[in-house]
Enzyme design. Structure first.
Site, mmCIF file in Angstrom:
data_model
loop_
_atom_site.group_PDB
_atom_site.id
_atom_site.type_symbol
_atom_site.label_atom_id
_atom_site.label_comp_id
_atom_site.label_asym_id
_atom_site.label_seq_id
_atom_site.Cartn_x
_atom_site.Cartn_y
_atom_site.Cartn_z
ATOM 1 N N HIS A 185 0.854 -1.192 0.000
ATOM 2 C CA HIS A 185 0.000 0.000 0.000
ATOM 3 C C HIS A 185 0.888 1.241 0.000
ATOM 4 O O HIS A 185 1.753 1.399 0.868
ATOM 5 C CB HIS A 185 -0.937 0.001 1.203
ATOM 6 C CG HIS A 185 -2.009 -1.043 1.109
ATOM 7 N ND1 HIS A 185 -2.458 -1.762 2.201
ATOM 8 C CD2 HIS A 185 -2.729 -1.488 0.046
ATOM 9 C CE1 HIS A 185 -3.401 -2.614 1.809
ATOM 10 N NE2 HIS A 185 -3.578 -2.462 0.517
ATOM 11 N N GLU A 188 1.761 3.634 3.091
ATOM 12 C CA GLU A 188 2.288 3.019 4.307
ATOM 13 C C GLU A 188 3.816 3.050 4.287
ATOM 14 O O GLU A 188 4.489 2.028 4.218
ATOM 15 C CB GLU A 188 1.718 1.610 4.453
ATOM 16 C CG GLU A 188 0.200 1.633 4.613
ATOM 17 C CD GLU A 188 -0.451 0.263 4.579
ATOM 18 O OE1 GLU A 188 0.279 -0.746 4.574
ATOM 19 O OE2 GLU A 188 -1.700 0.202 4.553
ATOM 20 N N HIS A 313 2.833 -4.059 6.720
ATOM 21 C CA HIS A 313 1.860 -2.998 6.453
ATOM 22 C C HIS A 313 1.833 -2.023 7.634
ATOM 23 O O HIS A 313 2.582 -2.150 8.588
ATOM 24 C CB HIS A 313 0.466 -3.595 6.265
ATOM 25 C CG HIS A 313 0.302 -4.449 5.060
ATOM 26 N ND1 HIS A 313 -0.409 -4.056 3.945
ATOM 27 C CD2 HIS A 313 0.770 -5.693 4.767
ATOM 28 C CE1 HIS A 313 -0.384 -5.008 3.033
ATOM 29 N NE2 HIS A 313 0.333 -6.017 3.507
ATOM 30 N N GLU A 387 0.878 -5.383 10.882
ATOM 31 C CA GLU A 387 0.393 -4.004 10.810
ATOM 32 C C GLU A 387 1.185 -3.218 11.852
ATOM 33 O O GLU A 387 1.006 -3.406 13.051
ATOM 34 C CB GLU A 387 -1.106 -3.934 11.117
ATOM 35 C CG GLU A 387 -2.000 -4.697 10.141
ATOM 36 C CD GLU A 387 -2.275 -3.925 8.861
ATOM 37 O OE1 GLU A 387 -1.808 -2.771 8.746
ATOM 38 O OE2 GLU A 387 -2.959 -4.474 7.981
#
Length: 454
Positions: A185, A188, A313, A387
């Site tokens: 992404h 990020e 991420h 994450e």
């Protein structure tokens, strides 16, 4: 003067592949909204769908539920209307980020003239644009020829090369593989910073760190610092909050696919959108994006040797297990939970931050088409999505002063997983002990049988 400025802008756009029309978020706010009832949650889902709002957490409207935090960016033009609507419906909210553009300006100031081009002075506590990452990649390759090869993975939609590092000590035997990718992404940025940090850790600490050295003896690390290069570049030049790739759709009416909805793991069945204007657009078909296709081709050719698949991420502070597209658990769920919880404990010991561990569909939200689930379905034993920081104070605009602690704690977590792999697959002492134990047990059974017969 205006003509000169326009020519300078065009030159910058040509060099960096960006646009002179930089997206600004002046006056936009990120609200933290907590619907109290399912009726309020449903209403909030409808609002985000109808207004095409930029959901930060969760990133799909269907995952909005009563009692759970929702982080959403509200354009300045909709701000008063949104707040009034929430008040009228008795839905509590607070302001997480008061002015998104001001935060972007504060945390992403960049002076190219101050950045060194030498590897020795490369600053791993700063965010770097793609041209510097390319240069750094070549320098790493040249500085560590005995440990590193830089390989071509594929090409992006806009014809930029995607590279991956293969890092390991020379060996005559066939080695196992640990996969890591960052930058799926575009916005990020901290995930990209982590891949660079971790590559340095492998190369500089393998003489002093037994876990790293043993891993490099027995495995090769395949690390992709940036997969979504077109989107990453666009987030630097044009739109800091851009998430997707840059392929055109609907006759050029909208651009980009959510790369982590484009893999063939129950593709586009849940938690993804067929509307190309949304951030979770899954694309016209699985692996439609050349970036995802390139990963598919390489991983498919290596899958029988890959022990672990890690994809990095942000944000939310999670270590996620399969699956996202179903609430069913993976066949080795207990093993994955134990390894994941040990990693999270190692992470927490560094700076005291807690990372939640569990299947994505259980502790985050339902989503299909992500690379972690796809890798698990290929039979790769351990697959995790990390994450990274934070929990919403800065969200996707994480300041540079957060890079170092984020990378330090995440390195500890990843090394915990690597230590487990070392012990499970490459601990010869354990293998000898297990073999000896089996022989002794077998001998005891034979002796016992002998005496029972006589």
């Amino acid at each position: 003067m205006k003509l000169i400025l326009w020519r300078v802008c065009l030159l910058g756009a040509f060099i960096y592949g960006g646009s002179c029309l930089k997206v600004e978020y002046n006056g936009d706010q990120v609200l933290q909204i907590i619907p109290q009832t399912e009726k309020q949650a449903k209403y909030l889902q409808e609002l985000t769908n109808n207004w095409l709002l930029d959901l930060w957490d969760p990133n799909i409207p269907e995952a909005i539920h009563a009692g759970q935090e929702v982080h959403v960016r509200i354009p300045a033009s909709h701000l008063n209307e949104m707040k009034n609507t929430l008040l009228q419906n008795n839905i509590p909210y607070s302001v997480l980020i008061d002015d998104v553009q001001q935060l972007i300006n504060t945390n992403t100031a960049y002076n190219k003239n101050l950045r060194s081009v030498s590897l020795e002075s490369f600053d791993y506590t700063k965010y770097h644009p793609i041209d510097e990452i390319y240069t750094w990649s070549y320098q790493i390759r040249d500085a560590y020829p005995d440990l590193v090869t830089l390989n071509y993975l594929g090409s992006t939609y806009e014809s930029r090369p995607i590279y991956y590092f293969k890092i390991g000590l020379p060996s005559n035997k066939k080695k196992k593989i640990i996969w890591m990718d960052c930058g799926i992404h575009a916005r990020e940025w901290v995930s990209v910073a982590f891949c660079q940090w971790f590559i340095r850790e492998l190369l500089e600490r393998h003489h002093s760190n037994n876990v790293i050295h043993k891993a490099l003896e027995n495995t090769d690390f395949y690390i992709v610092p940036v997969i979504n290069i077109d989107g990453f570049l666009y987030s630097w030049t044009t739109d800091r909050l851009w998430r997707k790739t840059r392929s055109p759709h609907n006759n050029g009416a909208c651009f980009g696919v959510d790369l982590n909805r484009n893999f063939d793991s129950s593709w586009c069945t849940v938690g993804a959108s067929t509307n190309c204007s949304t951030n979770t657009f899954c694309g016209p078909r699985p692996f439609s994006e050349p970036e995802a296709y390139a990963v598919q081709q390489l991983v498919n050719s290596l899958k029988s040797d890959i022990l672990c698949f890690l994809t990095m991420h942000s944000y939310g502070q999670y270590i996620l297990l399969p699956y996202g597209y179903t609430t069913s658990l993976s066949v080795n769920h207990e093993e994955m939970m134990a390894v994941g919880e040990k990693a999270a404990n190692s992470q927490e010991r560094i700076h005291g931050l807690k990372y939640s561990v569990g299947p994505a569909s259980h502790i985050l939200y339902i989503n299909a088409g992500n690379s972690m689930d796809w890798a698990a379905d290929l039979g790769i034993p351990l697959t995790y999505t990390f994450e990274l920081r934070d929990n919403g104070t800065y969200g996707f605009v994480l300041p540079e002063n957060q890079i170092k602690p984020t990378c330090e704690e995440t390195t500890a977590a990843v090394l915990s997983i690597i230590e487990y792999l070392n012990e499970k697959h490459f601990n010869s002492a354990s293998s000898i002990f297990s073999g000896t134990l089996w022989i002794n047990l077998s001998f005891s059974v034979l002796i016992g049988t002998y005496y029972s017969l006589f």
